[in-house]
Motif scaffolding. Structure first.
Motif, mmCIF file in Angstrom:
data_model
loop_
_atom_site.group_PDB
_atom_site.id
_atom_site.type_symbol
_atom_site.label_atom_id
_atom_site.label_comp_id
_atom_site.label_asym_id
_atom_site.label_seq_id
_atom_site.Cartn_x
_atom_site.Cartn_y
_atom_site.Cartn_z
ATOM 1 N N HIS A 1 84.076 -41.338 57.945
ATOM 2 C CA HIS A 1 82.891 -41.983 58.503
ATOM 3 C C HIS A 1 82.051 -40.921 59.207
ATOM 4 O O HIS A 1 82.578 -40.119 59.986
ATOM 5 C CB HIS A 1 83.276 -43.077 59.502
ATOM 6 N N PHE A 2 80.752 -40.915 58.949
ATOM 7 C CA PHE A 2 79.832 -40.001 59.627
ATOM 8 C C PHE A 2 79.082 -40.775 60.703
ATOM 9 O O PHE A 2 78.505 -41.834 60.430
ATOM 10 C CB PHE A 2 78.831 -39.402 58.641
ATOM 11 N N THR A 3 79.090 -40.253 61.909
ATOM 12 C CA THR A 3 78.410 -40.943 62.998
ATOM 13 C C THR A 3 77.095 -40.273 63.348
ATOM 14 O O THR A 3 76.972 -39.048 63.302
ATOM 15 C CB THR A 3 79.317 -41.044 64.239
ATOM 16 N N THR A 4 76.121 -41.073 63.682
ATOM 17 C CA THR A 4 74.762 -40.674 64.099
ATOM 18 C C THR A 4 74.120 -39.669 63.151
ATOM 19 O O THR A 4 73.647 -38.622 63.557
ATOM 20 C CB THR A 4 74.749 -40.127 65.548
ATOM 21 N N ILE A 5 74.095 -39.990 61.857
ATOM 22 C CA ILE A 5 73.327 -39.140 60.942
ATOM 23 C C ILE A 5 71.850 -39.279 61.300
ATOM 24 O O ILE A 5 71.403 -40.323 61.789
ATOM 25 C CB ILE A 5 73.587 -39.493 59.470
ATOM 26 N N SER A 6 71.082 -38.217 61.036
ATOM 27 C CA SER A 6 69.690 -38.230 61.507
ATOM 28 C C SER A 6 68.693 -37.663 60.506
ATOM 29 O O SER A 6 67.494 -37.607 60.816
ATOM 30 C CB SER A 6 69.590 -37.432 62.819
ATOM 31 N N THR A 7 69.144 -37.228 59.347
ATOM 32 C CA THR A 7 68.243 -36.542 58.429
ATOM 33 C C THR A 7 68.169 -37.213 57.063
ATOM 34 O O THR A 7 69.096 -37.893 56.628
ATOM 35 C CB THR A 7 68.701 -35.083 58.216
ATOM 36 N N ALA A 8 67.058 -36.968 56.388
ATOM 37 C CA ALA A 8 66.873 -37.485 55.031
ATOM 38 C C ALA A 8 67.916 -36.900 54.092
ATOM 39 O O ALA A 8 68.414 -37.589 53.184
ATOM 40 C CB ALA A 8 65.465 -37.146 54.542
ATOM 41 N N GLU A 9 68.271 -35.628 54.301
ATOM 42 C CA GLU A 9 69.266 -34.978 53.448
ATOM 43 C C GLU A 9 70.631 -35.668 53.554
ATOM 44 O O GLU A 9 71.331 -35.854 52.556
ATOM 45 C CB GLU A 9 69.388 -33.494 53.820
ATOM 46 N N SER A 10 71.017 -36.042 54.773
ATOM 47 C CA SER A 10 72.300 -36.715 54.961
ATOM 48 C C SER A 10 72.326 -38.066 54.253
ATOM 49 O O SER A 10 73.333 -38.442 53.624
ATOM 50 C CB SER A 10 72.575 -36.907 56.459
ATOM 51 N N VAL A 11 71.236 -38.797 54.359
ATOM 52 C CA VAL A 11 71.157 -40.100 53.676
ATOM 53 C C VAL A 11 71.335 -39.923 52.175
ATOM 54 O O VAL A 11 72.105 -40.654 51.531
ATOM 55 C CB VAL A 11 69.809 -40.793 53.981
ATOM 56 N N ALA A 12 70.659 -38.934 51.593
ATOM 57 C CA ALA A 12 70.749 -38.705 50.149
ATOM 58 C C ALA A 12 72.159 -38.296 49.741
ATOM 59 O O ALA A 12 72.687 -38.784 48.723
ATOM 60 C CB ALA A 12 69.744 -37.625 49.743
ATOM 61 N N LEU A 13 72.794 -37.425 50.513
ATOM 62 C CA LEU A 13 74.152 -36.977 50.198
ATOM 63 C C LEU A 13 75.139 -38.143 50.234
ATOM 64 O O LEU A 13 75.989 -38.282 49.347
ATOM 65 C CB LEU A 13 74.580 -35.892 51.187
ATOM 66 N N ILE A 14 75.036 -38.973 51.256
ATOM 67 C CA ILE A 14 75.976 -40.094 51.405
ATOM 68 C C ILE A 14 75.699 -41.165 50.355
ATOM 69 O O ILE A 14 76.630 -41.773 49.814
ATOM 70 C CB ILE A 14 75.903 -40.654 52.840
ATOM 71 N N ARG A 15 74.445 -41.386 50.059
ATOM 72 C CA ARG A 15 74.106 -42.353 49.001
ATOM 73 C C ARG A 15 74.743 -41.934 47.669
ATOM 74 O O ARG A 15 75.357 -42.748 46.974
ATOM 75 C CB ARG A 15 72.587 -42.448 48.860
ATOM 76 N N ASN A 16 74.602 -40.666 47.320
ATOM 77 C CA ASN A 16 75.171 -40.171 46.060
ATOM 78 C C ASN A 16 76.693 -40.215 46.088
ATOM 79 O O ASN A 16 77.334 -40.517 45.073
ATOM 80 C CB ASN A 16 74.689 -38.742 45.794
#
Length: 422
Positions: free
Chosen positions: A232-247
């Protein structure tokens, strides 16, 4: 209020036959005894609460909260932190191990469990991954799990050693433990005081780039996949993190994540006034990142919203921005910020109440007759002022202090206790 009749509440409890309906609810000593379209008062000693126009939702659960106990009680103790949580509609919290001593053994976990037992809030400790949170040697994870720890994280000290993170994932997998990553490569962040971008350049301040977070998310996703373990990743804050986790989710990796409420509505441009109450970790990012986070909430990439409640004494925040401590108090402002971000009532319930419990494997609140009540009443249109009079935390480090906010919790019921928060 042993006997309470709640009149005309709009019920938002998904997967129940009452979802979306306006109903009366009768409580006896914190247990739901009757749910109906209309319930007559009957008894003279029955208290009545008019909830017309309000929503009755599962009690919120905040899975990233800092209470100072043990050792840092001048920031916040379990009692004051619980009061702030209840005022924000939160009936359950997972507390970070950022204490002194840190929560890195059975004894600290047991202290928190025992101290919070009588309170009308469920307090679940998160144990440290490493001894003393130093990132060198695994703590006694299984012992802490047996004592009541719901997950493991080194709190505000991101785990830099990839080998240690890999061993933690593999070991905790064996007993159903969950590892939480605070994703930041500190060598890339390099002591940045705010988001790296046009605003940091304009202010002449050292920046913390999106890359520092994205690199760690990428590393830990690879490690989770290699060990076939949940992360589980807590307090993600960047567009890059969202894309990585989505994929990663699309490829079958067992990953979940949360976002802090302030990252959904605030950007780095607010730091132009050098108000240290906007100094958080990870830092406030750009509007493009905010938009990506909201998109991640809408498409299910992000599982939960947290307050990242981080109280500090005034001497840690009322100083120059560069040397101020990171963090804001956020339990009481969780609802107004999520409403400001534009979430619907159904999204709000999913990300604040159900999603966090699913991530941690905790039972979801039930809404049926003869079940112990665990719910929050909220008025999404009610305005109120957040100030030293209404603040329930020991600390005041919030950029919203003194502001008029929209969205008020009016009642909380949990553990057979009823708390009127109006």
């Amino acid at each position: 209020m042993d006997n309470l009749l709640i009149k005309s509440a709009r019920i938002i409890f998904p997967n129940t036959p009452f979802h979306g309906k306006e109903l009366d609810v009768l409580l006896n000593k914190g247990v739901i005894t009757k749910i109906a379209k209309q319930i007559e008062r009957g008894k003279d000693h029955l208290d009545v609460f008019d909830a017309k126009g309000q929503y009755l939702v599962p009690g919120f659960f905040d899975m990233n909260v800092n209470f100072g106990e043990p050792g840092l009680e001048t920031k916040e103790d379990i009692l004051s932190g619980s009061a702030a949580a209840l005022a924000g509609g939160v009936t359950g919290v997972a507390v970070q191990p950022n204490t002194h001593p840190p929560v890195h053994s059975r004894s600290e976990v047991a202290l928190i469990v025992n101290r919070s037992a009588p309170l009308p809030i469920d307090v679940h400790p998160i144990g440290a991954i490493s001894k003393q949170r130093e990132g060198r040697e695994l703590a006694e994870l299984y012992d802490m799990k047996l004592a009541g720890a719901v997950a493991f994280c080194d709190g505000d000290r991101p785990l830099q050693q990839g080998g240690l993170m890999s061993r933690a994932l593999l070991y905790s997998k064996g007993f159903g433990g969950l590892i939480i990553s605070s994703p930041e490569d500190v060598s890339v962040a390099a002591g940045g005081k705010m988001n790296e971008g046009p605003t940091s350049t304009y202010l002449g301040m050292k920046g913390n780039p999106n890359l520092a977070e994205a690199l760690m998310v990428a590393r830990d996703l690879y490690l989770a996949e290699y060990n076939d373990a949940p992360i589980h990743f807590t307090t993600i804050s960047t567009a890059e993190s969202v894309a990585l986790i989505r994929n990663a989710k699309a490829s079958g990796i067992k990953v979940t994540c949360d976002v802090a409420a302030h990252h959904l509505v605030m950007t780095d441009e607010l730091i132009a006034g050098f108000d240290s109450n906007y100094k958080v970790s990870p830092p406030l990012r750009t509007q493009a990142d905010v938009s990506a986070l909201l998109e991640g909430l809408n498409d299910g990439t992000i599982d939960a919203i947290v307050s990242q409640h981080t109280p500090h004494e005034v001497e840690y925040k009322n100083v120059e921005y560069q040397i101020a401590a990171d963090g804001v108090i956020g339990l009481q402002t969780l609802l107004p910020l999520v409403l400001e971000a534009g979430l619907t009532i159904d999204q709000l319930v999913d990300k604040l109440a159900l999603g966090p419990r699913r991530v941690l494997g905790l039972p979801l609140p039930e809404f049926k007759e003869q079940a112990p009540a665990n719910f929050t009443l909220l008025d999404t249109g009610k305005k109120w002022r957040f100030d030293t009079e209404t603040n329930r935390s020991k600390s005041i480090n919030s950029p919203l202090m003194g502001s008029e906010l929209k969205g008020k919790v009016t009642m909380v019921v949990n553990k057979r206790q009823i708390i009127n928060t109006q």
